[in-house]
Design a protein around this motif. Structure first.
Motif, PDB file in Angstrom:
ATOM      1  N   ASN A 106      -6.031  16.586  -5.098  1.00  0.00           N
ATOM      2  CA  ASN A 106      -6.657  16.037  -3.812  1.00  0.00           C
ATOM      3  C   ASN A 106      -7.024  14.348  -4.053  1.00  0.00           C
ATOM      4  O   ASN A 106      -7.237  13.686  -3.041  1.00  0.00           O
ATOM      5  CB  ASN A 106      -8.154  16.520  -3.861  1.00  0.00           C
ATOM      6  N   GLU A 107      -6.884  14.025  -5.178  1.00  0.00           N
ATOM      7  CA  GLU A 107      -7.005  12.627  -5.461  1.00  0.00           C
ATOM      8  C   GLU A 107      -5.618  11.787  -5.088  1.00  0.00           C
ATOM      9  O   GLU A 107      -5.839  10.469  -5.037  1.00  0.00           O
ATOM     10  CB  GLU A 107      -7.344  12.247  -6.902  1.00  0.00           C
ATOM     11  N   GLU A 108      -4.488  12.467  -4.862  1.00  0.00           N
ATOM     12  CA  GLU A 108      -3.278  12.013  -4.049  1.00  0.00           C
ATOM     13  C   GLU A 108      -3.384  11.224  -2.971  1.00  0.00           C
ATOM     14  O   GLU A 108      -4.091  12.127  -2.206  1.00  0.00           O
ATOM     15  CB  GLU A 108      -2.238  12.807  -4.479  1.00  0.00           C
ATOM     16  N   LYS A 109      -3.001  10.068  -2.815  1.00  0.00           N
ATOM     17  CA  LYS A 109      -3.279   9.505  -1.623  1.00  0.00           C
ATOM     18  C   LYS A 109      -1.909   9.642  -0.684  1.00  0.00           C
ATOM     19  O   LYS A 109      -1.021   9.301  -1.326  1.00  0.00           O
ATOM     20  CB  LYS A 109      -3.684   8.097  -1.827  1.00  0.00           C
ATOM     21  N   TYR A 110      -2.226   9.739   0.370  1.00  0.00           N
ATOM     22  CA  TYR A 110      -1.286   9.783   1.394  1.00  0.00           C
ATOM     23  C   TYR A 110      -1.447   8.609   2.588  1.00  0.00           C
ATOM     24  O   TYR A 110      -2.602   7.943   2.750  1.00  0.00           O
ATOM     25  CB  TYR A 110      -1.389  11.230   2.408  1.00  0.00           C
ATOM     26  N   VAL A 111      -0.327   8.368   3.339  1.00  0.00           N
ATOM     27  CA  VAL A 111      -0.353   7.470   4.325  1.00  0.00           C
ATOM     28  C   VAL A 111      -1.054   8.192   5.463  1.00  0.00           C
ATOM     29  O   VAL A 111      -0.589   9.241   6.040  1.00  0.00           O
ATOM     30  CB  VAL A 111       1.044   7.114   4.833  1.00  0.00           C
ATOM     31  N   TRP A 112      -2.066   7.542   6.110  1.00  0.00           N
ATOM     32  CA  TRP A 112      -2.800   8.035   7.122  1.00  0.00           C
ATOM     33  C   TRP A 112      -2.875   6.959   8.226  1.00  0.00           C
ATOM     34  O   TRP A 112      -3.157   5.997   8.123  1.00  0.00           O
ATOM     35  CB  TRP A 112      -4.250   8.439   6.746  1.00  0.00           C
ATOM     36  N   PRO A 113      -2.494   7.346   9.614  1.00  0.00           N
ATOM     37  CA  PRO A 113      -2.265   8.734  10.014  1.00  0.00           C
ATOM     38  C   PRO A 113      -1.131   9.541   9.266  1.00  0.00           C
ATOM     39  O   PRO A 113      -0.015   8.837   8.825  1.00  0.00           O
ATOM     40  CB  PRO A 113      -1.898   8.551  11.466  1.00  0.00           C
ATOM     41  N   TRP A 114      -1.080  10.831   9.365  1.00  0.00           N
ATOM     42  CA  TRP A 114      -0.233  11.518   8.443  1.00  0.00           C
ATOM     43  C   TRP A 114       1.186  11.224   9.058  1.00  0.00           C
ATOM     44  O   TRP A 114       1.537  11.273  10.099  1.00  0.00           O
ATOM     45  CB  TRP A 114      -0.184  12.932   8.340  1.00  0.00           C
TER      46      TRP A 114
END
Length: 626
Positions: free
Chosen positions: A115-123
């Protein structure tokens, strides 16, 4: 509201049409085409009519809609997924239960990674090693629409092919939106490429030798990488962990819960006010209904009394009509007898008048002849007397010739004076006077005879006047009786002599400005002018004994009405003046006359009686037929 049969008849959709169909079904839910909320806090799924369970609590139906909408199982058709995604959106946005909003977060799909992994948002997802080819000096490949079609099973919101100065780089960025559905689609995208051995790690190992298209979800690693991919991600997105997104959404939901709680309290307050107003209106309506019932009862009672009065009045009218019919029949017989008597007396009067005129003419001719003869006789007699006097003078002159010259001259002058004296006042003049006196006596006798004839004529005229008065009285009675008998199509009608024709004024007003009030005022003004006894625009023309009154064309008021309203109104005023001057010159107010419409003249008494008799026979035939 949509029914089950309509729902089943809709055509199936493809995976690429899911997002568009979600908005369609969401709009239908908002417009109440599908019933979702039942009574109280229970709900139903309008898209699962055959399912055994038909009643859900809010939390349960949200789980049901989200589960089917995000399912990757092949047993759920794309259309069913779109319907349940729309239902989930409708439940969260339009039917959210403030007490359950905070629990909705547990329904969202948890990420497969830390859950702490970061994604580029918007997905976003990344595709590399796309097929490219060299054309016209540049590298080219599939465009945006073609790539969206190829990736339609993942429901991308957009696709951005990446290029540089050489053309297509064989790389592209796939956008999946900002919501949890987009996150799920991004995860499906990753799993798809990982399951085929063409994910991120596989690309790092086989970058130089692989010909397959590789794909993975954009993370912090890609965001911070250099090159065209990292630059695009930094320009169009931010880094967020799943917990960051969930926390932000929880804050938004908490704010919405507070707002909705306040709205509910306001709605409850409004509801109490509306209930109070409803009870007040209901009480007022009850009083109005009671008053209305009393008014209806009073109206019915008044109507009953009115109907009784109408029946009594009708009976009275029928009795009066029968009485008037008998009186009219009696008057008709009297008029017929009077008409016969008048006709006989009129015929006798005409005969006597003609005989009198013939006798007077004959007497005048005889008297003229006698007078001419007497005058001739007197002239002859005077001529003879003058001749005799001349002879006597000549004889006297001869007798005086013998006298002395001077005396002769004197005596001659005296004799001449005496002769002249005798010619002026002698015996012959008295004889003439006697004859004139005798002629006067004879003329006096003839004058007395003329006076006797004049007395006879005046007696006949007086008798005619009495008969005419009786006829006029009969016409007045007929006019009163005919007022309710004559219709618009009758050959004989009642006409107001001296009354202006209002239609002419209305036609002029319509032609000008269509103002009926102006026409009425103009008609009233000139009707008063016509009835004004001080206005007498007539002049006498003709020879003595044949004089008649005609309109003065140059009268100031007549010139005014012609200039102001035109020829038609002028002729109407002129006609009214002539009618008043003929029928009521002394009173100067309109009088009613019986008129023959086709012949445009006053109807005779005989014609009126014949008309009444015909109408009476027609009524009699109708009564016999009934």
């Amino acid at each position: 509201m949509a029914n089950t049969s309509d729902y089943e008849e809709e055509s199936e959709i493809s995976e690429s049409e899911i997002e568009e169909s979600v908005e369609k079904f969401y709009s239908q839910l908002q417009s109440n085409q599908y019933k979702v909320k039942r009574s109280g806090k229970t709900f139903r799924c309008p898209f699962c009519p055959g399912k055994k369970k038909q009643s859900y609590e809010y939390k349960e139906i949200v789980q049901h809609a989200t589960g089917i909408g995000s399912s990757s199982s092949s047993r759920h058709r794309p259309k069913s997924k779109a319907e349940h995604q729309a239902l989930s959106k409708y439940l969260k946005n339009d039917l959210a239960d403030p007490a359950s909003l905070l629990q909705v977060a547990i329904i969202r799909p948890s990420p497969q990674r830390n859950n702490e992994e970061k994604y580029v948002w918007p997905w976003m997802g990344i595709l590399v090693n796309l097929p490219v080819w060299f054309q016209d000096g540049r590298f080219v490949g599939d465009n945006r629409d073609e790539l969206i079609l190829k990736l339609s099973e993942f429901n991308p919101s957009d696709v951005h092919p990446l290029g540089d100065h050489k053309g297509h780089t064989g790389k592209c960025i796939v956008e999946f939106g900002t919501d949890w559905i987009g996150f799920r689609n991004a995860m499906s995208f990753v799993k798809h490429f990982q399951s085929r051995g063409v994910g991120r790690l596989d690309w790092g190992k086989n970058k130089q030798t692989s010909e397959e298209m590789h794909g993975w979800v954009a993370t912090e690693l890609d965001f911070n990488s250099g090159g065209i991919i990292g630059g695009f991600l930094k320009q169009h997105g931010v880094l967020k962990s799943v917990n960051d997104v969930m926390l932000e959404e929880s804050k938004r939901i908490g704010s919405r819960v507070t707002d909705m709680t306040m709205q509910i309290e306001a709605k409850n307050k409004d509801l109490h006010e509306m209930q109070y107003k409803y009870h007040a209106k209901a009480f007022s309506l009850e009083r109005i209904m009671e008053d209305n019932e009393r008014i209806v009862q009073s109206f019915n009672e008044d109507r009953r009394r009115l109907e009784e009065d109408v029946i009594r009045h009708q009976r009275y009218v029928l009795e009066q009509n029968e009485k008037m019919r008998k009186e009219l029949e009696y008057n008709r017989r009297q008029l017929e007898a009077s008409d016969k008597q008048i006709n006989m007396e009129s015929s006798q009067y005409e005969i006597n008048k003609q005989e009198l005129q013939n006798q007077r003419q004959k007497n005048a001719e005889i008297e003229q002849k006698k007078a001419d003869e007497e005058v001739l006789k007197l002239i002859e007699q005077q001529k003879r007397e003058k001749e005799e006097n001349l002879k006597r003078i000549v004889q006297l002159q001869k007798e005086l010739d013998a006298k002395q010259q001077v005396e002769l001259e004197i005596e001659k002058l005296k004799g001449q004076i005496e002769v002249m004296h005798h010619m002026g006042g002698g015996k012959d003049d008295s004889t003439v006077k006697e004859k004139i006196e005798k002629l006067k006596e004879e003329l006096k006798d003839k004058m007395e005879e003329m006076e006797v004839s004049e007395d006879l004529y005046r007696g006949l005229v007086a008798k005619e006047r009495i008969a005419n008065d009786e006829v006029q009285e009969a016409r007045k009675e007929l006019i009163q009786g005919l007022e309710n008998m004559l219709g618009g199509r009758s050959s004989i009608r009642l006409k107001r002599m001296g009354e202006l024709d209002s239609k002419v004024f209305k036609e002029i007003a319509q032609a000008r400005n269509g103002n009926d009030l102006e026409a009425t005022l103009a008609w009233s003004k000139w009707q008063k002018e016509v009835q004004d006894s001080n206005w007498h625009p007539f002049k006498i023309v003709g020879q003595k004994g044949r004089e008649e009154e005609v309109i003065k064309e140059d009268d100031e008021k007549l010139v005014q009405v012609r200039n102001e309203y035109g020829e038609e109104v002028y002729e109407a005023v002129k006609t009214a003046l002539l009618e008043l001057n003929e029928y009521n010159a002394s009173g100067r107010y309109p009088v009613t006359e019986i008129w023959k419409i086709k012949e445009n003249r006053k109807a005779t008494l005989k014609e009126v009686i014949q008309y009444i008799f015909r109408q009476w026979k027609l009524q009699k035939v109708k009564r016999n037929n009934l």
